[in-house]
Design a protein around this motif. Structure first.
Motif, PDB file in Angstrom:
ATOM      1  N   PRO A  63     134.355  69.323  26.021  1.00  0.00           N
ATOM      2  CA  PRO A  63     133.129  68.542  25.803  1.00  0.00           C
ATOM      3  C   PRO A  63     132.903  68.144  24.351  1.00  0.00           C
ATOM      4  O   PRO A  63     132.462  67.023  24.071  1.00  0.00           O
ATOM      5  N   ALA A  64     133.223  69.050  23.403  1.00  0.00           N
ATOM      6  CA  ALA A  64     132.978  68.748  21.994  1.00  0.00           C
ATOM      7  C   ALA A  64     133.778  67.541  21.516  1.00  0.00           C
ATOM      8  O   ALA A  64     133.354  66.825  20.595  1.00  0.00           O
ATOM      9  N   ALA A  65     134.916  67.261  22.149  1.00  0.00           N
ATOM     10  CA  ALA A  65     135.750  66.135  21.720  1.00  0.00           C
ATOM     11  C   ALA A  65     135.063  64.800  21.951  1.00  0.00           C
ATOM     12  O   ALA A  65     135.319  63.824  21.245  1.00  0.00           O
ATOM     13  N   TYR A 106     132.067  64.088  21.317  1.00  0.00           N
ATOM     14  CA  TYR A 106     131.130  63.807  20.236  1.00  0.00           C
ATOM     15  C   TYR A 106     131.821  63.271  18.985  1.00  0.00           C
ATOM     16  O   TYR A 106     131.159  62.937  18.014  1.00  0.00           O
ATOM     17  N   ARG A 107     133.146  63.185  19.005  1.00  0.00           N
ATOM     18  CA  ARG A 107     133.852  62.493  17.927  1.00  0.00           C
ATOM     19  C   ARG A 107     133.718  60.975  18.086  1.00  0.00           C
ATOM     20  O   ARG A 107     133.970  60.223  17.146  1.00  0.00           O
TER      21      ARG A 107
END
Length: 241
Positions: free
Chosen positions: A70-72, A74-75
């Motif tokens: 999931p954090a990817a 937000y790139r």
């Protein structure tokens, strides 16, 4: 293409560059493939919505669809709102394109209402994205603004324009939200199944209506809604003129 001897001769040079540990080069991370882009995320999300239209959309599901954590995501997006607005924007992008440029203003309103219904029912999971946590999606407002432009060309302005815009918007979305929740034939079938639990007076009122309701389909009913709305609109515009 290198032969086996060339490959074998290349190995010592690779190890020498790596230093004391000949395996260091093999351990170097390869990095994420270039395919993960903003466009790829949005396209994958639309594919997910088309495959599983009734399942709520979450960042975790989108990340799994593109093979990322999931954090990817937000790139490529400043935050969750931007990501969800982008998804809604992709779905609604076709609404304006479906409006016939050379048509009269009533027919353009018909195109707007019909196209909006078609796009939202194709991806019902985006409906909660229109308004969420006290936020109205800019992508949704862009789509709604097209309808305002058509009504302005019809000659409406001020309070009359505002009321009429809201009337069309609420009428269209009311039907769409109900259809997305339960298709019209299912609504009628469920109503028929509940007749036995009604009062005698209630059953008597519905008895002559139910056979006619059972013949209605979603498309035919929405066309009726649009026709009645346009008839009222033309009358209103003529009165304003």
């Amino acid at each position: 293409m290198k032969d086996a001897g060339q490959v074998a001769r290349a190995k010592p040079r690779t190890a020498a560059r790596a230093g004391a540990n000949p395996k260091a080069h093999a351990k170097r991370p390869r990095g994420r493939p270039a395919r993960l882009s903003r466009e790829a995320i949005l396209e994958a999300t639309l594919a997910l919505l088309e495959r599983e239209p009734g399942t709520p959309l979450t960042v975790a599901r989108i990340a799994a669809e593109v093979g990322a954590v999931p954090a990817a995501l937000y790139r490529h997006f400043a935050g969750l709102d931007e990501l969800l607005d982008g998804v809604l924007g992709q779905v609604l992008a076709g609404v304006e394109l479906d409006i016939r440029r050379g048509a009269s203003w009533p027919e353009q309103i018909r195109d707007w209402m019909t196209s909006l219904r078609n796009h939202l029912l194709r991806y019902p999971a985006v409906l909660p994205l229109i308004g969420r946590r006290g936020r109205t999606s800019p992508a949704w407002l862009e789509t709604a603004s097209v309808q305002i432009e058509i009504l302005e060309r019809a000659g409406l302005s001020g309070a009359g324009l505002a009321r009429t815009h809201l009337w069309i918007l609420e009428t269209t979305m009311g039907v769409v939200m109900q259809e997305a929740s339960l298709a019209l034939p299912e609504q009628i079938a469920n109503a028929r199944a509940s007749l036995s639990d009604m009062s005698e007076a209630g059953r008597a009122r519905y008895a002559p209506v139910m056979p006619q309701l059972a013949t209605l389909g979603g498309d035919a009913f929405f066309a009726f809604v649009v026709d009645r709305t346009l008839a009222g609109l033309v009358e209103l515009v003529d009165a304003e003129a």
